[in-house]
Design an enzyme around this catalytic site. Structure first.
Site, PDB file in Angstrom:
ATOM      1  CE  LYS A  27     -95.276 -84.909 -37.353  1.00 13.96           C
ATOM      2  NZ  LYS A  27     -94.951 -85.839 -36.460  1.00 13.96           N
ATOM      3  NE  ARG A  97     -94.635 -87.903 -40.415  1.00 14.91           N
ATOM      4  CZ  ARG A  97     -94.257 -86.721 -41.096  1.00 14.91           C
ATOM      5  NH1 ARG A  97     -94.951 -86.648 -42.138  1.00 14.91           N
ATOM      6  NH2 ARG A  97     -93.263 -85.956 -40.836  1.00 14.91           N
ATOM      7  N   GLY A 106     -93.176 -86.560 -25.168  1.00 16.82           N
ATOM      8  CA  GLY A 106     -93.928 -87.696 -24.617  1.00 16.82           C
ATOM      9  C   GLY A 106     -94.806 -88.366 -25.473  1.00 16.82           C
ATOM     10  CG  MET A 108     -95.292 -93.656 -30.830  1.00 20.02           C
ATOM     11  SD  MET A 108     -96.001 -94.750 -32.030  1.00 20.02           S
ATOM     12  CE  MET A 108     -95.619 -94.006 -33.457  1.00 20.02           C
ATOM     13  NE  ARG A 364     -92.437 -78.140 -36.563  1.00 24.16           N
ATOM     14  CZ  ARG A 364     -91.940 -79.363 -35.810  1.00 24.16           C
ATOM     15  NH1 ARG A 364     -92.511 -80.013 -35.118  1.00 24.16           N
ATOM     16  NH2 ARG A 364     -90.536 -79.575 -35.709  1.00 24.16           N
ATOM     17  CG  HIS A 482     -86.657 -53.911  -0.915  1.00 27.20           C
ATOM     18  ND1 HIS A 482     -85.349 -53.613  -0.887  1.00 27.20           N
ATOM     19  CD2 HIS A 482     -87.337 -52.628  -0.955  1.00 27.20           C
ATOM     20  CE1 HIS A 482     -85.253 -52.282  -1.322  1.00 27.20           C
ATOM     21  NE2 HIS A 482     -86.396 -51.778  -0.927  1.00 27.20           N
ATOM     22  NE  ARG A 589     -93.404 -44.076  -6.641  1.00 26.34           N
ATOM     23  CZ  ARG A 589     -93.415 -45.260  -7.289  1.00 26.34           C
ATOM     24  NH1 ARG A 589     -94.122 -46.206  -6.681  1.00 26.34           N
ATOM     25  NH2 ARG A 589     -92.584 -45.404  -8.341  1.00 26.34           N
ATOM     26  CB  SER A 795    -104.697 -42.707 -11.084  1.00 25.64           C
ATOM     27  OG  SER A 795    -103.599 -43.734 -11.377  1.00 25.64           O
ATOM     28  CG  ASP A 800    -102.357 -49.271  -1.035  1.00 26.79           C
ATOM     29  OD1 ASP A 800    -102.026 -50.042  -0.229  1.00 26.79           O
ATOM     30  OD2 ASP A 800    -101.656 -48.055  -1.290  1.00 26.79           O
ATOM     31  CB  CYS A 862    -100.479 -45.442 -11.193  1.00 25.97           C
ATOM     32  SG  CYS A 862    -101.383 -45.256  -9.662  1.00 25.97           S
ATOM     33  CE1 TYR A 882    -102.407 -43.054 -16.673  1.00 26.64           C
ATOM     34  CE2 TYR A 882    -104.524 -41.637 -17.260  1.00 26.64           C
ATOM     35  CZ  TYR A 882    -103.578 -42.245 -16.037  1.00 26.64           C
ATOM     36  OH  TYR A 882    -103.550 -41.547 -14.868  1.00 26.64           O
TER      37      TYR A 882
HETATM   38  P1  ADP Z   1     -91.172 -85.646 -35.318  1.00 21.55           P
HETATM   39  O1  ADP Z   1     -92.775 -85.116 -35.106  1.00 21.55           O
HETATM   40  O2  ADP Z   1     -90.614 -86.141 -34.321  1.00 21.55           O
HETATM   41  O3  ADP Z   1     -90.666 -84.554 -36.253  1.00 21.55           O
HETATM   42  P2  ADP Z   1     -92.108 -86.864 -37.953  1.00 21.55           P
HETATM   43  O4  ADP Z   1     -93.247 -87.836 -38.006  1.00 21.55           O
HETATM   44  O5  ADP Z   1     -91.961 -85.760 -38.472  1.00 21.55           O
HETATM   45  O6  ADP Z   1     -91.563 -86.981 -36.313  1.00 21.55           O
HETATM   46  O7  ADP Z   1     -91.011 -88.036 -38.270  1.00 21.55           O
HETATM   47  C1  ADP Z   1     -89.697 -88.101 -38.237  1.00 21.55           C
HETATM   48  C2  ADP Z   1     -88.551 -88.086 -39.251  1.00 21.55           C
HETATM   49  O8  ADP Z   1     -89.198 -88.918 -40.145  1.00 21.55           O
HETATM   50  C3  ADP Z   1     -88.767 -86.890 -39.973  1.00 21.55           C
HETATM   51  O9  ADP Z   1     -87.458 -86.539 -40.375  1.00 21.55           O
HETATM   52  C4  ADP Z   1     -89.616 -87.038 -41.422  1.00 21.55           C
HETATM   53  O10 ADP Z   1     -89.325 -86.232 -42.318  1.00 21.55           O
HETATM   54  C5  ADP Z   1     -89.268 -88.570 -41.573  1.00 21.55           C
HETATM   55  N1  ADP Z   1     -90.354 -89.325 -42.113  1.00 21.55           N
HETATM   56  C6  ADP Z   1     -91.648 -89.328 -41.449  1.00 21.55           C
HETATM   57  N2  ADP Z   1     -92.404 -89.960 -42.515  1.00 21.55           N
HETATM   58  C7  ADP Z   1     -91.658 -90.199 -43.531  1.00 21.55           C
HETATM   59  C8  ADP Z   1     -92.165 -90.774 -44.745  1.00 21.55           C
HETATM   60  N3  ADP Z   1     -93.519 -91.126 -45.095  1.00 21.55           N
HETATM   61  N4  ADP Z   1     -91.135 -90.739 -45.783  1.00 21.55           N
HETATM   62  C9  ADP Z   1     -89.788 -90.315 -45.342  1.00 21.55           C
HETATM   63  N5  ADP Z   1     -89.521 -89.849 -44.271  1.00 21.55           N
HETATM   64  C10 ADP Z   1     -90.452 -89.660 -43.249  1.00 21.55           C
HETATM   65 MG    MG Z   2     -91.257 -83.789 -37.936  1.00 24.46          MG
HETATM   66 MG    MG Z   3    -101.223 -46.413  -2.388  1.00 23.94          MG
END
Ligand code: ADP
Ligand code: MG
Ligand code: MG
Length: 921
Positions: A27, A97, A106, A108, A364, A482, A589, A795, A800, A862, A882
């Site tokens: 990000k 973020r 997982g 934050m 991204r 099989h 074969r 080959s 085997d 092969c 090949y």
């Molecule tokens: P995720 O990785 O789950 O996409 P993000 O960090 O991108 O999390 O944020 C979640 C949402 O909050 C997204 O829709 C993002 O565009 C919005 N967001 C994050 N930071 C800001 C910001 N500074 N101003 C406005 N919207 C934000």
């Molecule tokens: Mg996002």
């Molecule tokens: Mg053989």
């Protein structure tokens, strides 16, 4: 100089850049890159992934220099945004973020609106004149912060349904019900104000702590929570599975807030620079007016379409951004073009519009399915956005595979409920009427019915039925059973080991719990997922006629140097192989003609040969067999029209063909003019304790030269006749199960004699052919230097060779290989993925020694591995000419071979590519 831990971005530039994913996380790198491109990005800063590691080394303490650096960066953000963090009159709010190198479940979740406190709220209300907006932002902050910072990152584990977020959610529902509101947006300023009070009390009650009313405390709580989540349970287990090292760390992005929830000229949205479902070159996305952050993806309200061109059916009543805010849309569209030209790939973006002003919040590389990956690669190559080498790297083998099979209609499948699950042994989808025996499969198919063959597990006697069926379903067996091997070879849909199914072939029915499926009932299978459905689901074709597929494969062929052939045993397979782009047959074969349809006659004659006692008897039987051998070889040579066909001489242990049925034995005894007892004695003599290491392969041809002679004569006569008919033929004679050059010299002598005799018979000087051997016994790889003196090609028979190198019987691995894999003592099933370290080492050695003797020695593979992408790349690297694989894997092998070249090119500076293909000449 001290290490830099904080990277600023905003105001048209950034201290970091897009290539710095390792330091900035995905990000942060995207935000920096957009800032550098002059794209409007709210100012902010990224705390580097290295700080995460420092944080853990310091046992959760932040070094003092981080505080200084954050203060400094915050001051720059304040300057650019013209507001101050914590300022009562003109407060700046920020989001916090997380951002690892790869996006990771997982981690934050983002906290928005940090900096709202009892001191800053009045200032923001005065400034915006919009108290409802301010309280809406505040209640969101409290919801997110209490959940991710005060509960999750603090390691509090609430009982099911008692998490703080859920409890606050319920308070909001209560309020909405009391006020008779349908949507969140119906709540008034006063409602929200009251709600905030309720929230705070609840937090104190549940978490035993007040919600922090200090901007700095909120900010550092957020930063700490991101780092803390890196070692959270879910994040850790995800890293274990994906093999992501702990010391990668996560970055933290702190960014000035912009607001999509300030009224009807504000909005938020997500978009893809091209359609990720079809690959179509159209800007595609969704947006919502007066909304913040993730309201679009969260499904709280139905989002609106981005533009008119991509508006889905049934959304005619919804406003597009293109119509609602034309000027802003045009600006967004220009950014879309800029990002695509810059990244040269489809981007997944987030944006927010604050009172008519556009801000970008994320970019991204976008995820996509197989068909769209192929289409985008082809289009972008045509648009000159990418090179051919880049194009072939844009599609994974798995994505290409999606195009090679018809599939169940995804929409219909989403509605259906699977009755059983098994292992996804053969990809694609199928539906058909259930049958329980191979013979009914053949019969029903003859009547034009589509059938699914259901067996407890399959064996070689089921092969004809398996071929006739649309798909195969077994209750037992694994990915190398099989059924799985045979189905994969044919590219047929197959599910194995569906343990919940009880098969009763006598009653002609199967049962899953109380559901009973009888012969003739319909089932639908998804062999890519291993799911079994009742009834007949609609199908859609993956489409080989797809013009993008055709164009993409052409590009692969232009890039690759490794030749690709197919393993094919019949003219029909040969035709299929050519259709998929095979440049020859790498393994034909001959014993295949003794199995399945039309095999009765040749099999009977083969059995006579096997049960012969004297050379004269055997020669007589071989003489009868000869026309079948010749016809079989001739048909396949003809189908390949001059492309090389590697024909293996008789390989399996003879006992495999001894008949088990009484009537067959009687007919055989009669034909040989011997008693049943004598026949039984002769069959018994063929029995071996360990047939795979017994009397087979070249050993047969040495004990019974007349067997080799007959096959050689079949090959030469077939080729000679085709050439006489004005057609082309290029047989490659392959001797199996060799371990020493002496065996090859022995068979070469025979080959020469037969060749000369046949050439004379047809009045030809020479019948074109090559003479070579399979390298499938470790000793042969070690003695390759000598062996190459007597052969024109090698080959590698890696099935085997793997078996012999590991000492794993490939028919018995089911009982221990899965266990070894699960205990992580073996990285993968070596019969599926070539063991480069061991078996591969033998191959390298064989290639080096072979080519030292004969520099132009032609080398291929092969085994099953010839169609497995990582193994194909290995074959390229070690300089093979090949690979050969089952016809349906040919496109995958062509792709993998091209990727091997492209990956080399990506590592090295580019040299002029020579025109490709036929590494195989
Ligand atoms: P995720 O990785 O789950 O996409 P993000 O960090 O991108 O999390 O944020 C979640 C949402 O909050 C997204 O829709 C993002 O565009 C919005 N967001 C994050 N930071 C800001 C910001 N500074 N101003 C406005 N919207 C934000
Ligand atoms: Mg996002
Ligand atoms: Mg053989």
């Amino acid at each position: 100089m001290a290490k830099r831990f904080v990277y600023f971005f905003g105001g048209g530039r950034a201290e970091g850049e897009g290539t710095m994913k390792e330091v900035l996380g995905g990000k942060g790198a995207g935000l920096a890159e957009m800032a550098n491109l002059g794209i409007p990005v709210p100012a902010g800063f990224t705390i580097s992934t290295e700080m995460c590691t420092v944080y853990y080394q310091n046992r959760g303490k932040f070094p003092a220099e981080l505080r200084t650096a954050v203060d400094k960066a915050m001051a720059r953000v304040e300057k650019i945004m013209g507001m101050r963090f914590g300022d009562p009159a003109n407060p700046l709010l920020v989001s916090c973020r997380s951002g690892a190198r790869r996006s990771m479940p997982g981690m934050m979740e983002t906290v928005l609106n940090i900096g709202l406190t009892s001191k800053t709220i009045p200032g923001l209300i005065a400034k915006t004149g919009n108290p409802r907006f301010v309280y809406d932002a505040y209640r969101r902050l409290i919801q997110m912060y209490s959940d991710v910072v005060m509960e999750k990152a603090a390691g509090v584990e609430p009982a099911e349904g008692m998490g703080i977020r859920a409890q606050l959610e319920r308070e909001m529902q209560k309020l909405k019900a009391a006020k008779g509101c349908k949507q969140d947006t119906d709540l008034t300023e006063d409602d929200l104000k009251a709600l905030v009070g309720t929230y705070k009390a609840k937090i104190q009650e549940v978490l035993g702590k007040p919600f922090p009313d200090e901007p700095q405390e909120q900010l550092w709580g957020g930063i700490r929570a991101v780092f803390q989540s890196w070692m959270g349970k879910r994040a850790c287990s995800y890293r274990r599975i994906e093999g992501i090292p702990d010391d990668w760390g996560t970055a933290v992005n702190v960014q000035a807030m912009v607001f999509g929830n300030m009224g009807d000229t504000s909005a938020t949205g997500v978009a893809f620079t091209r359609n990720p479902a079809t690959g179509d070159n159209h800007f595609y996305g969704e947006w919502l007016p007066n909304a913040q952050g993730e309201d679009v993806v969260a499904g709280i309200r139905t989002p609106n379409p981005l533009n008119e061109a991509t508006r889905p059916a049934g959304t005619e009543h919804l406003p597009s951004l293109e119509r609602a805010m034309p000027a802003t849309y045009r600006e967004l569209h220009a950014i879309r073009n800029k990002l695509e030209r810059h990244y040269r790939d489809m981007q997944d973006i987030e944006f927010t519009i604050q009172e008519g002003r556009l801000w970008m919040l994320q970019t991204r590389v976008g995820k996509r399915n197989g068909p769209s990956a192929v289409r985008m690669a082809v289009d972008m190559l045509k648009e000159k956005l990418i090179t051919a080498e880049q194009a072939v790297l844009r599609v994974t083998p798995g994505q290409l595979d999606e195009l090679l099979h018809p599939i169940l209609d995804p929409a219909a499948e989403a509605q259906a409920k699977a009755i059983a699950k098994g292992l996804p042994a053969g990809p694609g989808g199928a539906c058909g009427q259930v049958v329980f025996t191979a013979s009914s499969a053949v019969e029903w198919a003859k009547q034009g019915k589509k059938v699914i063959l259901v067996r407890e597990e399959t064996n070689p006697e089921d092969v004809e039925g398996m071929r006739a069926a649309e798909a195969i379903l077994t209750a037992r067996g694994g990915m190398t059973s099989h059924a799985a091997l045979v189905a994969r070879g044919w590219g047929k849909c197959c599910i194995v080991g569906a343990g919940a199914i009880h098969v009763d072939p006598h009653a002609r029915q199967l049962a899953v719990d109380s559901t009973v499926v009888r012969e003739g009932d319909w089932l639908s299978l998804n062999g890519t997922k291993g799911a079994v459905y009742l009834g007949r689901l609609p199908m859609v074709v993956g489409s080989e006629e797809n013009p993008y597929f055709v164009a993409f494969m052409k590009t692969c062929d232009k890039v690759r140097r490794l030749g690709v052939r197919a393993n094919a045993d019949t003219p029909a397979d040969a035709a299929k192989a050519r259709q998929f782009g095979a440049q020859g047959i790498g393994l034909f074969r001959t014993e295949h003609m003794f199995y399945g349809k039309g095999a009765e006659e040749p099999l009977f004659k083969l059995r006579k040969m096997i049960h012969s006692k004297t050379v004269a008897e055997r020669r007589k039987a071989l003489e009868e067999l000869f026309p079948h051998i010749k016809a079989d070889i001739k048909a396949t040579l003809a189908a390949m029209d001059g492309l090389p066909v590697t024909i293996r001489l008789l390989d399996p242990p003879l006992h495999e063909f001894v008949p088990s049925r009484e009537d067959e034995r009687a007919r055989l005894a009669q034909s040989l003019n011997i008693t049943m007892a004598e026949l039984a004695a002769r069959a018994d003599a063929l029995r071996e304790t360990n047939p795979m290491m017994g009397h087979r392969g070249v050993r047969l041809g040495i004990t019974y030269p007349e067997i080799s002679e007959t096959w050689l004569r079949g090959i030469f006569e077939a080729a000679a006749e085709l050439i006489k008919e004005g057609k082309k033929a290029l047989p490659e004679i392959m001797i199996p199960v060799t371990c020493d050059v002496s065996e090859l010299k022995h068979q070469a002598e025979l080959t020469k004699q037969v060749h000369d005799a046949v050439a004379a018979k047809y009045g030809m000087k020479k019948i074109p052919h090559l003479y070579g051997t399979m390298i499938e016994i470790p000793r042969a790889a070690l003695r390759a230097g000598e062996i190459a003196a007597a052969t024109e090609f090698f080959s590698f028979g890696t099935n085997d060779l793997t078996q012999m190198t590991y000492g794993f019987s490939r028919d018995d691995i089911g009982s221990f290989v899965p266990d070894l894999i699960e205990k992580k003592l073996l990285p993968a099933d070596p019969f599926q993925m070539l063991d480069q370290a061991g078996v591969g080492e033998l191959m390298k050695l064989g290639i080096e020694r072979g080519r030292a003797t004969r520099p132009n020695l032609k080398i291929g593979i092969c085994g099953e591995h010839g169609g497995e992408p990582s193994s194909v790349k290995f074959c390229h690297k070690v300089g093979m000419n090949y690979v050969s694989c089952s016809p349906f894997r040919v496109p995958i092998a062509r792709l993998a071979a091209a990727q091997a070249v492209a990956e080399e090119g990506a590592a090295k500076p580019k040299k002029a590519g020579k025109k490709v293909v036929e590494g195989d000449k």
